[in-house]
Motif scaffolding. Structure first.
Motif, PDB file in Angstrom:
ATOM      1  N   ALA A  73       0.509  -1.224  -0.226  1.00  0.00           N
ATOM      2  CA  ALA A  73       0.253  -0.010  -0.237  1.00  0.00           C
ATOM      3  C   ALA A  73       1.100   1.108  -0.085  1.00  0.00           C
ATOM      4  CB  ALA A  73      -0.296  -0.072   1.244  1.00  0.00           C
ATOM      5  N   ARG A  77       2.059   2.389  -4.403  1.00  0.00           N
ATOM      6  CA  ARG A  77       0.591   3.106  -4.704  1.00  0.00           C
ATOM      7  C   ARG A  77       1.076   3.792  -6.028  1.00  0.00           C
ATOM      8  NH1 ARG A  77       3.864   5.352  -0.519  1.00  0.00           N
ATOM      9  NH2 ARG A  77       3.989   8.259  -0.815  1.00  0.00           N
ATOM     10  N   THR A  81      -0.625   9.302  -5.736  1.00  0.00           N
ATOM     11  CA  THR A  81      -1.389   8.820  -4.568  1.00  0.00           C
ATOM     12  C   THR A  81      -0.787   9.262  -2.834  1.00  0.00           C
ATOM     13  OG1 THR A  81      -2.672   8.186  -6.212  1.00  0.00           O
ATOM     14  CG2 THR A  81      -2.737   6.923  -4.111  1.00  0.00           C
ATOM     15  N   SER A  86      -4.110   5.436  -0.583  1.00  0.00           N
ATOM     16  CA  SER A  86      -3.926   3.972  -0.184  1.00  0.00           C
ATOM     17  C   SER A  86      -4.396   2.769   0.656  1.00  0.00           C
ATOM     18  CB  SER A  86      -2.482   4.354  -0.296  1.00  0.00           C
ATOM     19  OG  SER A  86      -1.897   2.595  -1.264  1.00  0.00           O
ATOM     20  N   THR A  89      -8.016   3.091   0.148  1.00  0.00           N
ATOM     21  CA  THR A  89      -8.435   2.093  -0.828  1.00  0.00           C
ATOM     22  C   THR A  89      -7.195   0.348  -0.522  1.00  0.00           C
ATOM     23  OG1 THR A  89      -7.754   3.830  -2.796  1.00  0.00           O
ATOM     24  CG2 THR A  89      -7.499   1.103  -3.731  1.00  0.00           C
TER      25      THR A  89
END
Length: 202
Positions: A73, A77, A81, A86, A89
């Motif tokens: 993450a 990413r 972002t 991240s 998400t």
């Protein structure tokens, strides 16, 4: 270097964990010995401990996957972002896909019950959460584009994640159906990330 032989590779690890989990779910974690798991898996106790240094890790075997998800993450990413977006998400993606780490997988109830019934598993789960917090903080520390406080974000994220997971686990153990808690579970994660982004002030 990871072992790839017939008795030492990833497939052996998955098979041992699968057999152990089935035994723990059926009889209770504290009622099953590592020697019994080894016999059922057709390996030695030494082989089991080569893959799982502690008995508790046979059941909490997703800790490695969780660490890899946290690293990815941050590390993988998309450009533009930030780390918090991240992580959001990733977390919501786990829920939406019913991933085993989401807390709303169809197998969550027996998993939560087995953990709750074993002080050893509860203790190890807390240790793993602390280890994952350090994993995330270390990854953020290494990220040149992250300009916040790595330890603080990691601590707040993991504390919030645990709070949501524990609340959902309690609802499920009290008899709620998984499909009846998913929306609230996801909404609380949304609230967590909104708070991390904007603070507690409305």
């Amino acid at each position: 270097m990871p072992r790839t032989g017939a008795r030492g590779g990833p497939e052996t690890r998955r098979r041992i964990a699968g057999i152990a989990s089935g035994m723990f779910l059926e009889r209770g974690f504290d009622e099953v010995t590592v020697a019994e798991v080894a016999r059922a898996a057709g390996v030695s106790s030494v082989t089991v401990f080569n893959h799982f240094p502690r008995k508790e890790d046979l059941f909490l075997d997703r800790a490695f996957d969780a660490g890899e998800l946290l690293r990815a993450a941050v590390r993988d990413r998309p450009e533009g972002t930030d780390a918090l977006a991240s992580l959001r998400t990733m977390t919501l993606g786990l829920v939406d896909s019913g991933h085993a780490l989401s807390g709303v997988d169809h197998r969550s109830v027996p998993f939560f019950r087995t953990v709750a019934d074993s002080p050893a598993l509860v203790s190890r789960a807390r240790e793993i959460a602390d280890e994952l917090e350090r994993t995330l903080a270390d990854e953020l520390e290494r990220d040149a584009s992250f300009d916040g406080d790595p330890a603080l974000l990691a601590a707040l994220f993991m504390a919030g994640y645990r709070t949501v997971m524990v609340a959902t686990a309690r609802r499920l153990l009290a008899g709620a159906r998984t499909e009846d808690v998913v929306d609230a579970h996801r909404a609380r994660f949304e609230s967590l990330f909104d708070t991390l982004r904007h603070g507690l002030t409305p």
